[in-house]
Write a protein that holds these residues in place. Structure first.
Motif, PDB file in Angstrom:
ATOM      1  N   LYS A  18       0.831  -1.218   0.000  1.00 55.05           N
ATOM      2  CA  LYS A  18       0.000   0.000   0.000  1.00 55.05           C
ATOM      3  C   LYS A  18       0.858   1.259   0.000  1.00 55.05           C
ATOM      4  O   LYS A  18       0.433   2.307  -0.475  1.00 55.05           O
ATOM      5  CB  LYS A  18      -0.906   0.033   1.234  1.00 55.05           C
ATOM      6  CG  LYS A  18      -1.719  -1.223   1.443  1.00 55.05           C
ATOM      7  CD  LYS A  18      -2.866  -1.320   0.485  1.00 55.05           C
ATOM      8  CE  LYS A  18      -3.659  -2.594   0.733  1.00 55.05           C
ATOM      9  NZ  LYS A  18      -4.774  -2.770  -0.187  1.00 55.05           N
ATOM     10  N   SER A  31     -10.657   0.204   5.432  1.00 59.36           N
ATOM     11  CA  SER A  31      -9.525  -0.710   5.308  1.00 59.36           C
ATOM     12  C   SER A  31      -9.725  -2.024   6.044  1.00 59.36           C
ATOM     13  O   SER A  31     -10.376  -2.077   7.086  1.00 59.36           O
ATOM     14  CB  SER A  31      -8.263  -0.029   5.838  1.00 59.36           C
ATOM     15  OG  SER A  31      -7.139  -0.846   5.658  1.00 59.36           O
ATOM     16  N   THR A  32      -9.119  -3.076   5.472  1.00 62.23           N
ATOM     17  CA  THR A  32      -8.981  -4.320   6.212  1.00 62.23           C
ATOM     18  C   THR A  32      -7.698  -4.268   7.051  1.00 62.23           C
ATOM     19  O   THR A  32      -7.321  -5.254   7.658  1.00 62.23           O
ATOM     20  CB  THR A  32      -8.948  -5.534   5.253  1.00 62.23           C
ATOM     21  OG1 THR A  32      -7.896  -5.333   4.298  1.00 62.23           O
ATOM     22  CG2 THR A  32     -10.267  -5.697   4.512  1.00 62.23           C
ATOM     23  N   ASN A  72      -4.172  -2.871   6.195  1.00 65.68           N
ATOM     24  CA  ASN A  72      -2.912  -2.380   5.628  1.00 65.68           C
ATOM     25  C   ASN A  72      -3.038  -0.983   5.025  1.00 65.68           C
ATOM     26  O   ASN A  72      -2.126  -0.163   5.172  1.00 65.68           O
ATOM     27  CB  ASN A  72      -2.390  -3.357   4.575  1.00 65.68           C
ATOM     28  CG  ASN A  72      -1.755  -4.562   5.224  1.00 65.68           C
ATOM     29  OD1 ASN A  72      -1.098  -4.431   6.256  1.00 65.68           O
ATOM     30  ND2 ASN A  72      -1.963  -5.733   4.651  1.00 65.68           N
ATOM     31  N   THR A  73      -4.134  -0.726   4.353  1.00 66.63           N
ATOM     32  CA  THR A  73      -4.318   0.614   3.786  1.00 66.63           C
ATOM     33  C   THR A  73      -4.321   1.648   4.900  1.00 66.63           C
ATOM     34  O   THR A  73      -3.736   2.733   4.767  1.00 66.63           O
ATOM     35  CB  THR A  73      -5.645   0.691   2.989  1.00 66.63           C
ATOM     36  OG1 THR A  73      -5.598  -0.295   1.966  1.00 66.63           O
ATOM     37  CG2 THR A  73      -5.840   2.046   2.350  1.00 66.63           C
ATOM     38  N   GLY A 100      -8.173  -8.805  -3.374  1.00 64.16           N
ATOM     39  CA  GLY A 100      -9.231  -8.363  -2.471  1.00 64.16           C
ATOM     40  C   GLY A 100     -10.121  -7.400  -3.226  1.00 64.16           C
ATOM     41  O   GLY A 100     -11.108  -7.777  -3.856  1.00 64.16           O
ATOM     42  N   ASN A 101      -9.727  -6.131  -3.214  1.00 60.38           N
ATOM     43  CA  ASN A 101     -10.446  -5.108  -3.983  1.00 60.38           C
ATOM     44  C   ASN A 101      -9.998  -5.073  -5.440  1.00 60.38           C
ATOM     45  O   ASN A 101     -10.469  -4.259  -6.219  1.00 60.38           O
ATOM     46  CB  ASN A 101     -10.173  -3.737  -3.357  1.00 60.38           C
ATOM     47  CG  ASN A 101     -11.433  -3.138  -2.784  1.00 60.38           C
ATOM     48  OD1 ASN A 101     -12.535  -3.523  -3.156  1.00 60.38           O
ATOM     49  ND2 ASN A 101     -11.271  -2.179  -1.907  1.00 60.38           N
ATOM     50  N   ALA A 102      -9.034  -5.907  -5.790  1.00 61.92           N
ATOM     51  CA  ALA A 102      -8.515  -6.065  -7.159  1.00 61.92           C
ATOM     52  C   ALA A 102      -7.757  -4.835  -7.655  1.00 61.92           C
ATOM     53  O   ALA A 102      -7.593  -4.645  -8.855  1.00 61.92           O
ATOM     54  CB  ALA A 102      -9.633  -6.440  -8.131  1.00 61.92           C
ATOM     55  N   ASN A 108      -4.450  -4.155  -7.088  1.00 58.27           N
ATOM     56  CA  ASN A 108      -3.145  -4.572  -7.612  1.00 58.27           C
ATOM     57  C   ASN A 108      -3.275  -5.228  -8.972  1.00 58.27           C
ATOM     58  O   ASN A 108      -2.434  -5.033  -9.843  1.00 58.27           O
ATOM     59  CB  ASN A 108      -2.478  -5.564  -6.652  1.00 58.27           C
ATOM     60  CG  ASN A 108      -1.408  -4.884  -5.822  1.00 58.27           C
ATOM     61  OD1 ASN A 108      -0.952  -3.794  -6.156  1.00 58.27           O
ATOM     62  ND2 ASN A 108      -1.012  -5.529  -4.748  1.00 58.27           N
ATOM     63  N   THR A 152       2.102  -9.862  -0.254  1.00 63.34           N
ATOM     64  CA  THR A 152       1.692  -8.461  -0.150  1.00 63.34           C
ATOM     65  C   THR A 152       1.928  -7.809   1.207  1.00 63.34           C
ATOM     66  O   THR A 152       2.031  -6.591   1.299  1.00 63.34           O
ATOM     67  CB  THR A 152       0.197  -8.400  -0.496  1.00 63.34           C
ATOM     68  OG1 THR A 152      -0.434  -9.537   0.120  1.00 63.34           O
ATOM     69  CG2 THR A 152      -0.018  -8.447  -1.997  1.00 63.34           C
TER      70      THR A 152
HETATM   71  N1  F0G Z   1      -2.865  -8.556   0.397  1.00 59.37           N
HETATM   72  C1  F0G Z   1      -2.869  -7.738   1.462  1.00 59.37           C
HETATM   73  C2  F0G Z   1      -1.885  -8.006   2.546  1.00 59.37           C
HETATM   74  C3  F0G Z   1      -3.785  -6.673   1.526  1.00 59.37           C
HETATM   75  O1  F0G Z   1      -3.781  -5.877   2.578  1.00 59.37           O
HETATM   76  C4  F0G Z   1      -4.719  -6.490   0.492  1.00 59.37           C
HETATM   77  C5  F0G Z   1      -5.698  -5.428   0.534  1.00 59.37           C
HETATM   78  C6  F0G Z   1      -4.654  -7.371  -0.602  1.00 59.37           C
HETATM   79  C7  F0G Z   1      -3.717  -8.385  -0.613  1.00 59.37           C
HETATM   80  C8  F0G Z   1      -5.572  -7.248  -1.750  1.00 59.37           C
HETATM   81  O2  F0G Z   1      -5.153  -6.279  -2.645  1.00 59.37           O
HETATM   82  O3  F0G Z   1      -7.236  -4.982  -2.848  1.00 59.37           O
HETATM   83  O4  F0G Z   1      -5.351  -4.669  -4.438  1.00 59.37           O
HETATM   84  O5  F0G Z   1      -6.719  -6.749  -4.480  1.00 59.37           O
HETATM   85  N2  F0G Z   1      -5.938  -4.744   1.558  1.00 59.37           N
HETATM   86  C9  F0G Z   1      -6.817  -3.575   1.586  1.00 59.37           C
HETATM   87  C10 F0G Z   1      -6.659  -2.844   2.901  1.00 59.37           C
HETATM   88  C11 F0G Z   1      -8.202  -3.832   1.190  1.00 59.37           C
HETATM   89  O6  F0G Z   1      -7.593  -2.160   3.334  1.00 59.37           O
HETATM   90  O7  F0G Z   1      -5.597  -2.908   3.476  1.00 59.37           O
HETATM   91  P1  F0G Z   1      -6.181  -5.630  -3.661  1.00 59.37           P
END
Ligand code: F0G
Length: 460
Positions: free
Chosen positions: A117, A140-141, A143-144, A247-249, A251, A386
């Motif tokens: 992020k 956010s979950t 990390n964001t 997750g939110n796609a 990346n 990630t």
């Molecule tokens: N891996 C990690 C560790 C993440 O924190 C997230 C997304 C993803 C994968 C998915 O990535 O959304 O680009 O497909 N975390 C977001 C958050 C939603 O709020 O930290 P993505």
């Protein structure tokens, strides 16, 4: 279906060769005049577009990290900690076990706040300065929110983070707290938090820095650029496939944009684009469902659950950008169980690479697709991890070996650990070798003579 074609036409809204384009209706907007996240006309997703796209030579002599690639970004520099330049680990154990030509692990957990992020925030917070806002916000979950809190602090801006209560890993909350974000715990899931924060942003109460914001994805594109450059330097080839958690796609969308721009710039050919392969947890897999059913949109999953809380997401907002990315590159999507995720987390740890559960989904997906014969043995694969292991210490402790209580006594501890270590054997061998050595008497004799000589001299 979204139109993701990059054209040569530069609209009059362009500012210094940069503009925003709606991927649904094609409308163009000036990039920094107003705050906007989606199209004024049709509410479609926006994408940042450039009049000039750089190629490999333009990155030479530019340092490391995200801003090495400033020619592909809307600014020369950002609010930086600095970020990017993450390791592309080898993982020989997993490579052998799954049986692919080569496997590399791009560990995004090595960014300043421990996730990818940061790449998005260094650009996003810079844009927030350009449009002149004082309050940043995200749902956010975890990390964001950690990244936004750190970059917001660095940019001297107030930050507001909306988190699903009870569903965010401890390390992430600790980061947001210490970097002084206001943490609003919502009695709901991530998708509901995102609905609310979008409402707040629409009402002008905060600047939205979720991946719906197209500038975030610009920073995240640099994951793809780093992978391509380093992989080519190591093997003389680009990877055949990139496997990543979804997750939110965001990346997935960012990597696809990276590859479209490289093709348009003539840096790579169409057939050198890696196959984008998305992995979701079985309990939160709307993208996998859409790929399997051939849909252009995802269905919103209201009830989602997985140990990989980072990707516990039922309504991936970047699906209109990411679904074509998976399809057009010849990739696929797969769902993995929590058990498969934990196994993969242990396997990565066995290579010395510590990741949080969501990250391990990529390796779990590789394993599953390789066993099903959907990934071939002659492929060069890069798995994206990630987030860092310490993001979710509880999950790591659960997946790992348990601590053993022992008495406060050396002999009792020796008895407890039972089998003798090879270290003990080496130490014993060294000791007996030293005793047998012909050098010992010589050295001892020499030292004795020198002592006597000094003593005699001092008496004179
Ligand atoms: N891996 C990690 C560790 C993440 O924190 C997230 C997304 C993803 C994968 C998915 O990535 O959304 O680009 O497909 N975390 C977001 C958050 C939603 O709020 O930290 P993505």
């Amino acid at each position: 279906m979204a139109d993701l074609q990059l054209t040569d036409h530069v609209p009059r809204e362009a500012d210094d060769g940069v503009w925003l384009a709606c991927i649904e209706c094609g409308e163009s907007f000036a990039p920094f005049d107003d705050v906007r996240y989606t199209c004024d006309d049709c509410d479609g997703l926006l994408e940042v577009r450039y009049a000039d796209l750089p190629t490999w030579e333009d990155f030479e002599d530019e340092g490391r990290g995200v801003w090495r690639y400033h020619e592909t970004l809307p600014f020369e520099e950002g609010v930086s900690l600095p970020e990017g330049d993450t390791p592309l680990h080898r993982a020989p154990g997993i490579e052998d076990e799954v049986g692919v030509e080569s496997l590399r692990v791009k560990h995004e957990g090595m960014n300043p706040t421990g996730s990818f992020k940061d790449r998005g925030m260094t650009v996003g917070v810079r844009v927030a300065q350009a449009v002149g806002v004082d309050r940043l916000a995200c749902a956010s979950t975890g990390n964001t929110s950690a990244a936004l809190a750190a970059y917001g602090a660095r940019g001297r801006m107030e930050t507001l983070v909306l988190l699903p209560a009870g569903k965010v890993a401890a390390g992430k909350i600790a980061q947001a707290a210490l970097h002084n974000a206001r943490i609003l715990e919502v009695d709901g899931n991530f998708d509901q938090c995102l609905d609310i924060v979008q409402d707040l942003a629409q009402r002008g109460e905060a600047y939205l820095l979720n991946s719906l914001n197209p500038f975030r994805l610009e920073g995240q594109k640099t994951i793809g650029l780093e992978i391509m450059e380093e992989h080519y330097a190591d093997y003389g080839e680009y990877p055949d496939r990139i496997v990543l958690p979804v997750g939110n796609a965001g990346n997935t969308a960012a990597l696809y944009k990276c590859f479209r721009e490289l093709v348009k710039a003539g840096a790579i050919t169409e057939d050198q684009v890696p196959k984008l392969t998305g992995v979701q947890a079985e309990g939160a897999a709307p993208m996998v469902e859409a790929i399997e059913e051939g849909n252009d949109e995802t269905r919103r999953w209201e009830d989602v659950e997985t140990i990989a809380t980072a990707i516990r997401i039922g309504n991936p907002v970047n699906a209109p950008k990411a679904l074509p990315g998976i399809r057009e590159t010849g990739g696929t999507a797969v769902a993995v169980s929590d058990e498969e995720i934990t196994d993969a987390q242990r396997s990565l740890a066995g290579e010395g690479v510590g990741v949080e559960p969501a990250s391990a989904a990529s390796v779990a997906g590789l394993r599953k697709l390789r066993s099903a014969g959907e990934i071939d043995s002659d492929e060069r694969v890069v798995c994206l991890t990630t987030g860092h292991l310490l993001k979710d210490p509880d999950a790591a402790a659960k997946a790992g070996r348990k601590p053993e209580p022992v008495p406060n006594d050396t002999d009792a501890i020796l008895e407890h650990i039972d089998d003798r270590s090879s270290v003990a054997e080496t130490v014993r061998r060294q000791a007996s070798k030293a005793a047998d050595s012909p050098l010992i008497p010589l050295v001892a004799g020499g030292l004795g003579a020198a002592y006597l000589y000094r003593k005699l001299r001092s008496k004179k």
